[in-house]
Design an enzyme around this catalytic site. Structure first.
Site, PDB file in Angstrom:
ATOM      1  N   LYS A 130       0.835  -1.201   0.000  1.00 24.07           N
ATOM      2  CA  LYS A 130       0.000   0.000   0.000  1.00 24.07           C
ATOM      3  C   LYS A 130       0.870   1.252   0.000  1.00 24.07           C
ATOM      4  O   LYS A 130       0.662   2.174  -0.797  1.00 24.07           O
ATOM      5  CB  LYS A 130      -0.896  -0.026   1.245  1.00 24.07           C
ATOM      6  N   ARG A 174      -2.843   3.285   8.622  1.00 25.57           N
ATOM      7  CA  ARG A 174      -3.241   2.063   7.920  1.00 25.57           C
ATOM      8  C   ARG A 174      -2.072   1.103   7.765  1.00 25.57           C
ATOM      9  O   ARG A 174      -0.954   1.508   7.465  1.00 25.57           O
ATOM     10  CB  ARG A 174      -3.794   2.407   6.534  1.00 25.57           C
ATOM     11  N   GLY A 207      -7.717  -7.134   4.923  1.00 30.42           N
ATOM     12  CA  GLY A 207      -8.443  -7.180   6.186  1.00 30.42           C
ATOM     13  C   GLY A 207      -7.743  -7.928   7.302  1.00 30.42           C
ATOM     14  O   GLY A 207      -8.292  -8.099   8.383  1.00 30.42           O
ATOM     15  N   MET A 236      -4.861  -7.162   8.842  1.00 29.35           N
ATOM     16  CA  MET A 236      -4.205  -6.335   9.850  1.00 29.35           C
ATOM     17  C   MET A 236      -5.037  -5.086  10.085  1.00 29.35           C
ATOM     18  O   MET A 236      -6.039  -4.871   9.425  1.00 29.35           O
ATOM     19  CB  MET A 236      -2.797  -6.002   9.402  1.00 29.35           C
ATOM     20  N   ARG A 292      -4.121  -1.553  -5.411  1.00 31.34           N
ATOM     21  CA  ARG A 292      -3.281  -2.757  -5.379  1.00 31.34           C
ATOM     22  C   ARG A 292      -3.733  -3.646  -6.527  1.00 31.34           C
ATOM     23  O   ARG A 292      -4.825  -3.439  -7.086  1.00 31.34           O
ATOM     24  CB  ARG A 292      -3.418  -3.487  -4.042  1.00 31.34           C
ATOM     25  N   HIS A 337     -16.367  -7.999   2.728  1.00 28.60           N
ATOM     26  CA  HIS A 337     -15.252  -8.852   3.129  1.00 28.60           C
ATOM     27  C   HIS A 337     -15.446 -10.275   2.627  1.00 28.60           C
ATOM     28  O   HIS A 337     -14.554 -10.883   2.035  1.00 28.60           O
ATOM     29  CB  HIS A 337     -15.163  -8.825   4.663  1.00 28.60           C
ATOM     30  N   ARG A 355      -1.305 -47.160 -16.542  1.00 28.18           N
ATOM     31  CA  ARG A 355      -1.053 -48.214 -15.546  1.00 28.18           C
ATOM     32  C   ARG A 355      -1.960 -49.396 -15.892  1.00 28.18           C
ATOM     33  O   ARG A 355      -3.148 -49.370 -15.598  1.00 28.18           O
ATOM     34  CB  ARG A 355      -1.361 -47.709 -14.143  1.00 28.18           C
ATOM     35  N   ARG A 415       2.737 -49.026 -19.340  1.00 30.77           N
ATOM     36  CA  ARG A 415       3.604 -49.691 -18.375  1.00 30.77           C
ATOM     37  C   ARG A 415       3.077 -51.090 -18.131  1.00 30.77           C
ATOM     38  O   ARG A 415       1.888 -51.290 -17.877  1.00 30.77           O
ATOM     39  CB  ARG A 415       3.594 -48.898 -17.065  1.00 30.77           C
ATOM     40  N   GLU A 454      12.613 -45.660 -10.709  1.00 31.82           N
ATOM     41  CA  GLU A 454      11.904 -45.421  -9.449  1.00 31.82           C
ATOM     42  C   GLU A 454      12.570 -46.157  -8.300  1.00 31.82           C
ATOM     43  O   GLU A 454      12.025 -46.282  -7.220  1.00 31.82           O
ATOM     44  CB  GLU A 454      10.422 -45.808  -9.587  1.00 31.82           C
ATOM     45  N   SER A 457      11.521 -42.869 -17.595  1.00 36.65           N
ATOM     46  CA  SER A 457      10.487 -42.046 -16.974  1.00 36.65           C
ATOM     47  C   SER A 457      10.643 -42.184 -15.460  1.00 36.65           C
ATOM     48  O   SER A 457      10.623 -43.299 -14.927  1.00 36.65           O
ATOM     49  CB  SER A 457       9.103 -42.527 -17.413  1.00 36.65           C
ATOM     50  N   GLY A 517       9.641 -42.449 -11.905  1.00 32.47           N
ATOM     51  CA  GLY A 517       8.460 -42.727 -11.072  1.00 32.47           C
ATOM     52  C   GLY A 517       8.765 -42.157  -9.699  1.00 32.47           C
ATOM     53  O   GLY A 517       9.263 -42.845  -8.809  1.00 32.47           O
ATOM     54  N   ASN A 577       7.022 -41.219  -7.294  1.00 33.02           N
ATOM     55  CA  ASN A 577       6.302 -41.671  -6.093  1.00 33.02           C
ATOM     56  C   ASN A 577       7.144 -42.729  -5.396  1.00 33.02           C
ATOM     57  O   ASN A 577       7.444 -42.632  -4.198  1.00 33.02           O
ATOM     58  CB  ASN A 577       4.944 -42.284  -6.463  1.00 33.02           C
ATOM     59  N   ASP A 578       7.536 -43.744  -6.175  1.00 35.95           N
ATOM     60  CA  ASP A 578       8.368 -44.789  -5.579  1.00 35.95           C
ATOM     61  C   ASP A 578       9.777 -44.295  -5.288  1.00 35.95           C
ATOM     62  O   ASP A 578      10.378 -44.667  -4.283  1.00 35.95           O
ATOM     63  CB  ASP A 578       8.426 -46.005  -6.509  1.00 35.95           C
ATOM     64  N   CYS A 606       6.659 -39.312 -14.349  1.00 35.90           N
ATOM     65  CA  CYS A 606       5.235 -39.662 -14.343  1.00 35.90           C
ATOM     66  C   CYS A 606       4.705 -39.845 -12.927  1.00 35.90           C
ATOM     67  O   CYS A 606       3.567 -40.255 -12.738  1.00 35.90           O
ATOM     68  CB  CYS A 606       4.961 -40.886 -15.199  1.00 35.90           C
ATOM     69  N   TYR A 625       9.727 -34.358 -20.929  1.00 33.35           N
ATOM     70  CA  TYR A 625       8.292 -34.190 -20.688  1.00 33.35           C
ATOM     71  C   TYR A 625       7.949 -34.419 -19.222  1.00 33.35           C
ATOM     72  O   TYR A 625       8.736 -34.999 -18.465  1.00 33.35           O
ATOM     73  CB  TYR A 625       7.480 -35.153 -21.572  1.00 33.35           C
TER      74      TYR A 625
HETATM   75  C1  PEP Z   1       5.742 -43.752  -9.391  1.00 33.86           C
HETATM   76  O1  PEP Z   1       6.223 -44.567  -8.614  1.00 33.86           O
HETATM   77  O2  PEP Z   1       6.033 -42.548  -9.382  1.00 33.86           O
HETATM   78  C2  PEP Z   1       4.758 -44.177 -10.390  1.00 33.86           C
HETATM   79  C3  PEP Z   1       4.338 -43.365 -11.325  1.00 33.86           C
HETATM   80  O3  PEP Z   1       4.243 -45.420 -10.259  1.00 33.86           O
HETATM   81  P1  PEP Z   1       3.100 -45.832  -9.210  1.00 33.86           P
HETATM   82  O4  PEP Z   1       2.622 -44.605  -8.546  1.00 33.86           O
HETATM   83  O5  PEP Z   1       2.073 -46.527 -10.017  1.00 33.86           O
HETATM   84  O6  PEP Z   1       3.858 -46.737  -8.315  1.00 33.86           O
HETATM   85 MG    MG Z   2       5.922 -46.659  -9.056  1.00 37.83          MG
END
Ligand code: PEP
Ligand code: MG
Length: 916
Positions: free
Chosen positions: A23, A94, A103, A105, A340, A456, A562, A618, A786, A805, A807, A809-810, A873, A893
């Site tokens: 402000k 202010r 709002g 503060m 603002r 508000h 999957r 996969r 992975e 790719s 993975g 998550n794993d 992925c 990608y």
């Molecule tokens: C991963 O492990 O990132 C993955 C894409 O495989 P999933 O989640 O199916 O184990």
């Molecule tokens: Mg996996």
């Protein structure tokens, strides 16, 4: 020389929001651009931090003397004097931090009033009603903010005076009534604090500055910063703006209002806002009187409306961004009180981005960068699917678009509590206040009975992208009794209601929701994003409907299909179970022969939908016991079946005996047996076989056990069937003229030897299918990364794999040794809360650990196979900051769930622009 804690609006650096707050910096900018702003100065955020860090909470030593010096300049500038009994200067004090926290503060208006200066104001304005109105506002606001007196105590007294005077609206109160209000308010303060109201204007100013500083550490502000992840890097401390008061409540030639340079609900290029004649700023925002739409000003105050439009145009062309501004008209003179960047929902952000770029106000890159990728999530918000026979029970203003259903709850604390219990809640209030913010977070939507589109509730809900209906005046809320009356209906806490923030309608019960459609503006914006992004955006999709949706969202292929999800279909599961419990290779092959055409059809469908984009499939990943019922479930079923077998046998004995006993009678009673016991024996046998299989397949730690390629190598016929199904599907598509690009991906790989074996099967089957169909199929072969070892051995793996790719998550699970099944609801929240880990690594890619492995694997993989295609992925493939990292390490990608594809496309563009 002591440090500079204070800057005048004509000197401060309008670009330094960290020092002067948003402000303050903008007020400097406006002043220096020649836009009419009431004169003032700003105390820096550094002063706030110095104050908060001081053990005894003292203001920095030279601060007040610098403030006094600036006050002198302000007096010169306005021709008024602070604390003067003849021509008093009144101030607004202010808050304002580097990031706008609407709002959250505190702010104090009309500071400097006391019985003496009030007399001066009476003489100067010759308007008693106005003077007492200003005074009572000041006592209440100062009392609440600086002295901690609850609003309710003032409201009670105010209502008493209104009742005595027999009026409903505060504008109807006379000067004498308001003078009574002032006397009662001073009494309220004295009673609550045990001290008289401070009359010395300098004391008032010092208390007010401290109060604003303290509000930085107030609960509301802290909650807000936590929710919106505002770190000290982004905003630290609040500045204090001290500004000469201008009055919108002097007469009917005065007014106050708030405006957006474009409609923040739709993005349309029209001024949007509301104003109130003869009122002060907080009246508009607090929803005490329902304001008029700004368009009405064109008739009511045509000259000023023209000036307002000029102001709007100047603001946009200067800031090159939609502005949310406040203005006051004091006796026919228009002042801009603040501006603002406007907070808008995603629809409006997208439309304004496209239109401002097309108008030449901003570049396409700026158009992309002004939208945070995750805000696009709002565009996937469902809308109400209203059938003809559903009528609204009330209607209000469409304040924040989207539909939401939930149980009605009438206060923020209960909304928070019930939201935590997992209930869907609609917060229903007469009006909301900043202290209700925690209730907003917990609610699906907000419904208020008072206030306009800039109240508000409306502003905060829009910022959060939550549906809101405001000012539904037919609703009478009773917070104490936890119910609301709407015409003939009574809604009690727990009753389900639905609100439509796009139309303002309120419905009883739950109204079904439908998915949002992609707007043409979004399509345009994302086409600009694709043009600058280097990363391609693929989708994780397993079934045709997911693939179609992903395509609609702009996916450039499927990065992860999957296949196990295809196995789970109830019509296929019995065949899959037969495959698993088969004792011999032949029996297993029989089941696989039945699965082959089904899988082939699946792949044909996906290829056809996605053609000519690549589809990465996969091979089976999870441990196969996941397709079998649970051990205990089987034991219970077998138990029941065995009991039934006894009974059936009894029935059979009974039936045979009855037939024998009555064979010579005229009547032959017949006892029907409900099922053939032999059939039952077969079922029991099958269940027992399954139970044995479940027991033999049992693993202590299945996620680290017999899954992925390890399973594929143990039962080669499963992977062979899948490989054949993929290649035959591709061949059939090619025959039909469909351009297909299948990619076969192997999960859980940790050594090149695993890849080598599977690749041999792929090569053999590939040849086989090509010669059977007499055509050439382009199919690439790749590996998921992975497992930590896979990253370490990327150089070798790349000899076999044409693409990788990640993975993640794993890979995250493996890198941290945190079970991805358990960590998120066991210790991770505690880790995050105590800053042991900044983020949840299953959501936000752990750049320092997992990311390091990825970076090395990309480097090593490409050392063997230059230019190798590498993607991601795991869930992180749809997370904006993780996508930025993927860009930095040179991935080809990212692949994420369909609805996140638009977010990923925008994030990929941001990453490319940031990297320049
Ligand atoms: C991963 O492990 O990132 C993955 C894409 O495989 P999933 O989640 O199916 O184990
Ligand atoms: Mg996996």
């Amino acid at each position: 020389m002591s440090k500079t804690w204070v800057y005048s609006f004509s000197d401060g650096n309008g670009k330094d929001k960290k020092l002067l707050g948003g402000k303050g910096a903008n007020l400097c900018e406006l002043t220096q651009t020649g836009i009419r702003v009431p004169p003032g100065f700003v105390i820096t955020t550094e002063a706030c931090l110095a104050y908060l860090e001081d053990e005894k909470h003292r203001l920095p030593p030279s601060l007040m003397s610098q403030v006094t010096d600036h006050l002198r300049l302000l007096e010169l500038n306005t021709g008024k004097k602070f604390g003067d009994a003849l021509k008093p200067l009144l101030l607004s004090v202010r808050s304002g931090s580097a990031l706008s926290m609407p709002g959250m503060m505190d702010t104090i208006l009309n500071l400097g009033l006391n019985p003496d200066t009030l007399k001066g104001l009476l003489v100067a304005t010759d308007n008693e009603r106005f003077c007492y109105d200003v005074y009572r506002r000041f006592i209440q606001l100062f009392g609440k903010v600086a002295l901690g007196v609850p609003d309710a105590l003032f409201d009670e007294e105010f209502e008493k005076v209104k009742e005595r005077a027999g009026v409903k609206q505060d504008v109807e109160l006379s000067a004498w009534d308001l003078s009574d209000v002032c006397t009662s308010f001073l009494q309220v303060v004295k009673q609550f604090t045990g001290k008289p109201f401070p009359h010395d204007p300098y004391e008032q100013l010092e208390i007010a500055i401290k109060a604003v500083f303290n509000s930085w550490m107030g609960k509301r502000a802290i909650d807000y910063r936590r929710e919106f992840k505002i770190t000290p890097d982004m905003a630290n401390g609040t500045a204090v703006n001290i500004v000469a008061m201008v009055f919108g409540n002097m007469s009917n030639k005065s007014a106050t209002g708030v405006g957006f340079t474009r409609d923040p609900g739709t993005g349309e290029n029209v001024i949007f806002g509301e104003y109130l004649v003869n009122a002060q700023g907080e009246d508009v925002v607090a929803g005490i009187r329902t304001p008029k739409p700004i368009a009405a000003m064109a008739h009511e105050m045509p000259d000023l409306f023209r000036e307002l439009m000029e102001l709007r145009n100047k603001l946009e062309s200067h800031f090159k961004e939609v502005q949310d501004f406040e203005f006051t008209i004091e006796e026919g003179i228009l002042y801009c009180l603040q501006t603002r960047n406007g907070k808008m929902n995603a629809t409006a952000m997208v439309r304004t981005s496209v239109e401002m770029a097309e108008e030449g106000l901003i570049t396409k890159e700026q158009a992309l960068l002004r939208i945070k990728p995750e805000t696009l999530e709002q565009l996937l918000f469902p809308r109400l699917n209203i059938s003809d026979d559903v009528a609204p029970i009330a209607s209000g203003l469409p304040a924040s678009p989207g539909g939401a259903s939930g149980i009605a709850v009438f206060d923020a604390d209960r909304a928070e509590k019930m939201g935590r219990e997992g209930l869907k809640v609609i917060l229903v209030r007469e009006e909301t206040k900043p202290e209700d913010i925690h209730g907003f977070f917990a609610s699906q939507g907000i419904l208020t009975s008072r206030g306009g589109k800039t109240s508000h509730a409306a502003v905060v809900a829009r910022g959060m992208g939550k549906p809101c209906v405001a000012g539904a005046e037919g609703i009478h809320v009773d917070v104490r009794l936890r119910h609301a009356l709407i015409g003939k209906y009574q809604i009690t806490e727990g009753d389900v209601i639905t609100i439509d923030g796009s139309t303002g309608a309120v419905y009883l019960g739950e109204v079904p929701l439908i998915d949002a459609e992609f707007s043409s503006d979004l399509a345009t914006l994302l086409s600009w994003a694709d043009a600058v992004a280097r990363l391609k955006v693929m989708a994780n999709a397993d079934i045709p409907s997911d693939a179609k949706r992903a395509l609609k969202f702009g996916a450039m292929g499927i990065g992860l299909c999957r296949t196990e999800r295809m196995f789970n279909d109830p019509s296929r599961l019995p065949i899959v179970i037969d495959m698993i419990i088969a004792d011999t290779k032949e029996d297993r092959q029989k089941a696989l022969d039945r699965l082959l055409p089904i899988q082939r059809e699946d792949f044909k469908n996906l290829f056809t939908i996605m053609a000519p984009c690549p589809v990465t499939i996969r091979l089976l990943d999870p441990p196969i016991h996941e397709f079998l019922p649970q051990e205990q479930h089987l034991i219970d079923e077998i138990d029941i079946l065995r009991n039934l077998r006894k009974n059936l046998r009894g029935m059979k004995v009974l039936s045979e005996n009855v037939a024998f006993m009555f064979q010579h009678d005229d009547v032959h009673p017949i006892v029907q047996t409900p099922a053939d016991p032999e059939l039952l024996d077969a079922v029991i046998l099958k269940k027992e076989t399954m139970l044995n299989k479940v027991r033999s397949l049992h693993e202590v730690n299945p996620m680290l056990g017999h899954r992925g390629v390890r399973l594929g190598l143990t039962f080669p016929e499963i992977y062979s069937m899948q490989i054949r199904a993929i290649l035959e599907a591709a061949a059939e598509c090619l025959k039909n003229g469909v351009d297909v690009h299948p990619e076969i991906m192997i999960p859980q790989v940790c050594t090149a030897q695993e890849l080598k074996r599977v690749k041999e099967w792929v090569t053999d089957i590939h040849k086989d299918v090509e010669s059977a169909y007499r055509l050439t199929i382009n199919c690439s072969f790749g590996s998921m990364l992975e497992v930590v070892r896979a990253c370490m051995r990327a150089e070798n793996l790349a000899e076999e794999a044409e693409f990788f790719s990640f993975g993640t998550n794993d890979l995250t699970q493996a890198t941290f040794s945190f079970s991805r099944e358990d960590a998120e609801n066991k210790f991770l929240p505690m880790y995050n809360m105590n800053h042991i880990l900044q983020d949840n690594p299953f959501e936000v890619l752990d750049v320092k650990g997992v990311g390091k492995l990825m970076e090395l694997a990309v480097l090593w993989g490409r050392a063997t196979r230059p230019g190798m295609k590498v993607g991601i992925c795991g869930e992180h493939g749809g997370h904006p900051s993780s996508i930025e990292f993927c860009h930095q390490i040179g991935l080809t990608y990212v692949s994420c769930s369909g609805p996140r594809v638009p977010i990923a496309r925008l994030a990929a563009a941001h990453a490319a622009i940031h990297a320049r």
